[in-house]
Design a protein around this motif. Structure first.
Motif: not given
Length: 321
Positions: A28-33, A61-62, A65-70, A101-103
């Motif tokens: 959820p935090e990643a989607v807010e970013r 993760a900022q 790092r960590g899992p990815l969201l598509e 796909y980090d960027v």
């Protein structure tokens, strides 16, 4: 009047979160970013083959790092009013080995480059020995999966259909209009799909193995749109979110041998080097659950299901590590 552009409004669609992706720690935090980034640059993603459609992948993760969201989203005309972004789908995905796909907004990988010595339109020559090895590997990996289901997930095991006969496979090959790869035929010689009932979605991301007939139906439906960027005759559907789903799944590219993702938003990209890799990774994860994640395999009343990290559905428990 002010010369300043109207602010961009970014809102997720109802039901945008798919397969429990909201339960992935930090998602959820990643989607807010991401919402803040899209407000500043709504064309951040890679534009799809249809107007207004975009897609991208972000790390949870900022720092990448960590899992990815598509994430698939729609921006502006003709689909939406000017200055409007609608986030349509958010899914947790496995981090590909061959691509980064980090960027946010990085272009999805292109098809493999043709051999410059072969010239345009050259036909890929398959190595019979390599195909024989791939068929044997697929058979062995599938038998490991089936054996595990029989012992630990009997309700999922009962959804398996018998093997397809040689006549059925030959007829299907003629109907598809392309020469099927040996690894796909090896899979169908062991199992011709699943019965569409509870427990059938036992593949990672809770996908179901299509029947041969359903694979042909979806290939014809996709080709019927008449857009080669969206579907090619050599793309054969293998599994989706249920035995009849047409919105999202995996197809096997008969030209390259890669297993690729498709969805209704026009996203097409490789996710596994081969069908062999995909099935071997599943079998290895079931044998050694510590290799998983996300999604994480677990059991719920005799059914194998996959959940992202942090999910806790009632009656579901992760496999012992």
């Amino acid at each position: 009047m002010s010369d300043e552009a109207a602010p961009v409004v970014v809102e997720p669609a109802q039901g945008a979160w798919q397969d429990g992706a909201q339960h992935v720690q930090g998602a959820p935090e990643a989607v807010e970013r991401l919402r803040a980034l899209l407000e500043a640059d709504p064309r951040l993603g890679e534009q799809g083959p249809m107007p207004s459609l975009y897609h991208l992948r972000i790390a949870v993760a900022q720092g990448g790092r960590g899992p990815l969201l598509e994430v698939a989203y729609t921006f502006g005309p003709p689909a939406l009013p000017e200055g409007t972004v609608r986030i349509d789908t958010i899914r947790a995905v496995e981090r590909p080995v061959a691509f980064d796909y980090d960027v946010p907004g990085i272009a999805l990988p292109e098809e493999a480059e043709a051999d410059p010595e072969s010239g345009p339109g050259a036909v890929t020559v398959r190595d019979p020995a390599a195909e024989e090895i791939a068929a044997r590997q697929v058979t062995e990996a599938w038998e490991r999966i089936v054996g595990w289901l029989a012992e630990h997930a009997p309700r999922s095991h009962r959804t398996l259909l018998p093997a397809a006969g040689e006549e059925e496979i030959t007829s299907a090959e003629q109907a598809f209009g392309v020469r099927l790869r040996a690894d796909l035929k090896a899979l169908w010689r062991r199992c011709a799909g699943v019965v569409d009932k509870h427990g059938a979605e036992f593949l990672p991301h809770n996908r179901a193995l299509m029947t041969v007939g359903e694979s042909l139906r979806i290939q014809r439906m996709q080709l019927g749109f008449g857009n080669e960027d969206l579907w090619r005759p050599s793309w054969i559907p293998v599994c989706s979110f249920n035995a009849h789903d047409t919105t999202s799944g995996l197809y096997l590219d008969m030209d390259t041998g890669r297993l690729c993702h498709w969805d209704r938003f026009g996203d097409r990209h490789p996710v596994h080097d081969s069908l062999t890799t995909y099935l071997e990774e599943i079998a290895d994860t079931l044998d050694v659950p510590s290799l998983a994640g996300p999604p994480e395999p677990g059991l719920a009343r005799g059914v194998l299901t996959w959940r992202p990290a942090g999910a806790s559905d009632e009656g579901w428990r992760p496999l012992a590590r």
